[in-house]
Structure formats: C-alpha cells, structure tokens
Write an enzyme that holds these catalytic residues in place. Structure first.
Site, PDB file in Angstrom:
ATOM      1  N   ASP A  65      31.012 -50.730 121.553  1.00 27.77           N
ATOM      2  CA  ASP A  65      32.110 -51.449 122.185  1.00 27.77           C
ATOM      3  C   ASP A  65      33.352 -50.568 122.142  1.00 27.77           C
ATOM      4  O   ASP A  65      33.809 -50.200 121.070  1.00 27.77           O
ATOM      5  CB  ASP A  65      32.331 -52.757 121.409  1.00 27.77           C
ATOM      6  N   THR A  98      36.028 -52.290 128.089  1.00 28.39           N
ATOM      7  CA  THR A  98      37.001 -51.590 127.247  1.00 28.39           C
ATOM      8  C   THR A  98      36.846 -50.079 127.340  1.00 28.39           C
ATOM      9  O   THR A  98      37.829 -49.346 127.344  1.00 28.39           O
ATOM     10  CB  THR A  98      36.810 -52.030 125.794  1.00 28.39           C
ATOM     11  N   THR A  99      35.589 -49.619 127.446  1.00 30.71           N
ATOM     12  CA  THR A  99      35.369 -48.180 127.573  1.00 30.71           C
ATOM     13  C   THR A  99      35.832 -47.705 128.945  1.00 30.71           C
ATOM     14  O   THR A  99      36.468 -46.660 129.085  1.00 30.71           O
ATOM     15  CB  THR A  99      33.876 -47.858 127.407  1.00 30.71           C
ATOM     16  N   ASP A 396      31.618 -59.674 124.221  1.00 30.97           N
ATOM     17  CA  ASP A 396      31.900 -59.098 125.550  1.00 30.97           C
ATOM     18  C   ASP A 396      31.354 -59.988 126.646  1.00 30.97           C
ATOM     19  O   ASP A 396      32.021 -60.197 127.659  1.00 30.97           O
ATOM     20  CB  ASP A 396      31.258 -57.707 125.663  1.00 30.97           C
TER      21      ASP A 396
END
Length: 396
Positions: A65, A98-99, A396
């Site tokens: 994550d 998020t990445t 997520d």
C-alpha cells in the site's frame, strides 16, 4: 581609502548553518529528491508489483500500500515530504491509488525538469499544468459510467469489479473474487448517506486460511477478560435485550476516599453489609431491566459474573471503545452511566447473539441487528503481518 570604522558590517538574517540555496539549482535538487522517493514505490504498482519489507521502530511491515510505505519511510527532505503528504491525503479521501498519485506527481516533475534547465519560468510551467488538469478531468467525466440508475444486482456487479481491480495488486489477489464480494456486502450494509468506514469493524484472528474469513452482519468482538462463573453463562440468545454500562460492577468501588470513625467494632459489620447491599442492588436493577446481555466499558467483577450466571444473563466487561460505539449504532442501546431508572428505551436488541470459537480466540457475535448500519469482518490468515496486509488491502 575609507576609514575602517566606516565599513558596513555584514548583516546576518538567518541563523548559522542555514542552507540558503535558491534558484534553478535548488529546483533541480528538489525534483531529484522527489524522483528518489518515487523510485522506492514505483515497483509496487499493479498486479505484477512487488511488496516492500520495511523494518522500523514498530517492527517489520510487509506492504504493498503506497501510503503505508510512504508513512513508514520517514522522509526528511522537505520537497520529497510533500509527496508523502499527497499519498496520505489520497489514502484518507479515496482509499486507493496511493502509489499512483506519487508516481504521477513524480513523472510530471521529471517532464518539467528539462524546461527548468532551459530557463522556463516555473509559473509558466504551473499554468500549463493547470490547463492540462482541467482538460484531463473533463475527459474523465466523458468516460465515466453512472451506477445510480442500475438495479441492485447490476450495481453490485459493477462494485465488485471495482473492488477486485483494487485488490489485483495486493497480497490477497489470489482470493480477490472472495474478498471483493465480501467488501461489497460490507459496504452495502452501511448507511448510504454517511458511509462511515468506522462502522465496518475489521478484526483479525490468526490461524486458518484466508478463505476462513467471514463477514458478520452486525458486531463481533473478541471475548473480553472474564472471571469465574463465566462458563455457566448462556452462550447464545435470540432476540435478547442488551444493556450498555459505563460503570464498574465490582465490590471494591464503594470504599474509595471515605473515612469512617467507629466507636464500636460491631458497627463495622453494618458498613461492610452496606457495601454488599449497594452492589447487589445495582445487579438486581440490571437484571430487572430485562436485559439478557450486559456489556460494560469498565470491569465486571467475579461477584457480578456469578450473579448474572445464576440468572441466565451474559456479561462482558472492559469492552473496547470502538466496539461499544458500533454496538450502540447497531442495536440501538444507549450507554448508561447509572443503573437507576433503566427505561426500556435505553436497551438495545438484536436477532441473535452467540459466542463462537474462531481460531484460538472466542468471539462474541451480535447478528441480525435492527438498524444494522454496521458489520464486522473477521480476517483469518497464517501470520500476523499477512493479516495486517490483508486488512490494509481491504481498507483500499
């Protein structure tokens, strides 16, 4: 030649050792710092992405994550820190991607680098980025598909596809069919207006396989610490009344900070009796209220446990704050700070209560709650880190 006294002293504005690099060189160094951060998370993106193992003060974390990795990296460079912040805000706003956010930002900076080296003013670059952002978001709006008009089954199918896409790059991707269905079911139980994620409890029980995870339509929590007499309490009810307390049901609570002077030792007995009477009265009131399940945020002593067991009442003390909140919203029970005048309206109810063995732990499950805007996922898996990662993926 000037008189030495007339020379201008050098003005010191900033404290010594302050780095005052400015201009193009600093911009380039900022971009390079950001690129270094991007390179650490770049390889975690997508279904073929790899997980990172980070060793910090808190022990070892294995994660895919983006936000988790960024948070654990403890970046110190001020420009690169802003990348960490965007990934965290993406995590709290959207939960996933998020990445991707970090990667995109890094790529934009990389593309802008040659322009800065050629002497284009940063303001012009930003202006162009703003225009591009507007064009991009307009294009996305054209591509968007609305899920509002569809019937429930179609909508759930869409949502399940979304969920499994998000799980593709995660450790649990092998079971994504199973989990995406579970996630959609969980979110569907929430109140559509508020969608409060705190109302989905995630509990972890080690042991078993991922497939052994299950969704409780209601509230579940680990069996709390309990005293003797607990075994005799019934372990399942249907349609019980639930009483939530915020007081101790223990013997010792009456004797604090009181000083009593006795002229006659025989009087002492009456004081002890009074203490006992007080707690018995409290317990009697709990039972009289008709409640079959008594939960308290504070301790419930052995005397109380035994007393309740004799009267077929289940009790659990020291229930965690967040579980109490979920029970309140699920069963409609109102937290009481006193046992006096317990009205029927402050008691909650649910269709079924049971205590069940999950792995090494026993769990208390409240199911079939009337205003069920809450549910609990119980995750199973081999190792602690693995379950933690599964929890992050499901978040997520």
């Amino acid at each position: 030649m000037m008189h030495p006294g007339m020379m201008q002293p050098q003005i010191i504005l900033l404290k010594e050792g302050t780095d005052t690099s400015q201009g193009r060189a600093q911009l380039i160094s900022n971009i390079n710092a950001c690129m270094a951060v991007v390179d650490t998370v770049r390889t975690t993106l997508g279904p073929r992405g790899m997980d990172k193992l980070i060793q910090g003060q808190k022990g070892t974390t294995i994660s895919n994550d983006g936000a988790t990795i960024m948070r654990l990296l403890e970046v110190v460079h001020p420009a690169a820190k802003s990348l960490v912040d965007i990934s965290l805000s993406q995590d709290s706003e959207v939960g996933d991607g998020t990445t991707t956010v970090v990667l995109l930002a890094g790529e934009f900076l990389k593309e802008a680098k040659p322009f800065i080296e050629d002497g284009v003013h940063p303001r012009n670059i930003i202006k162009a980025f703003r225009q591009a952002a507007i064009m991009a978001s307009n294009h996305v709006k054209e591509l968007a598909v609305s899920i509002a008009a569809k019937d429930v089954n179609e909508r759930n199918e869409m949502l399940q596809k979304c969920a499994s896409t998000s799980l593709n790059s995660k450790l649990v991707s092998g079971e994504k069919e199973f989990f995406s269905k579970m996630v959609v079911d969980a979110v569907s139980t929430l109140d559509p207006e508020i969608l409060d994620l705190k109302m989905i409890g995630i509990k972890k029980a080690q042991g078993g396989g991922l497939r052994d995870s299950f969704l409780v339509d209601g509230v579940a929590f680990k069996k709390t610490f309990s005293y003797a007499g607990f075994e005799q309490q019934p372990k399942s009810f249907s349609d019980p009344k639930i009483l939530l307390l915020n007081i101790e049901l223990e013997l010792k609570s009456e004797k604090d900070n009181a000083e009593i002077r006795l002229s006659d030792p025989a009087q002492y007995q009456s004081i002890v009796d009074a203490e006992w009477n007080i707690i018995y009265e409290k317990l009697a009131k709990c039972v009289e209220s008709g409640a079959k399940i008594v939960l308290s945020r504070l301790a419930i002593g052995d005397l109380a446990t035994q007393y309740f067991a004799d009267r077929d009442v289940f009790c659990a003390g020291r229930v965690a704050e967040e579980d109490v909140r979920r029970i309140t919203s699920a069963t409609g029970a109102v937290m009481q700070t006193t046992v006096n005048n317990l009205l029927p309206s402050v008691l909650g109810t649910c269709a079924k209560f049971e205590e069940k063995q999950v792995g090494a732990e026993r769990y208390n499950l409240f199911t079939g709650t009337p205003n069920a805007k809450t549910c609990t996922m119980v995750l199973r898996g081999g190792s602690e880190q693995f379950i933690d990662e599964a929890e992050r993926s499901l978040h997520d």
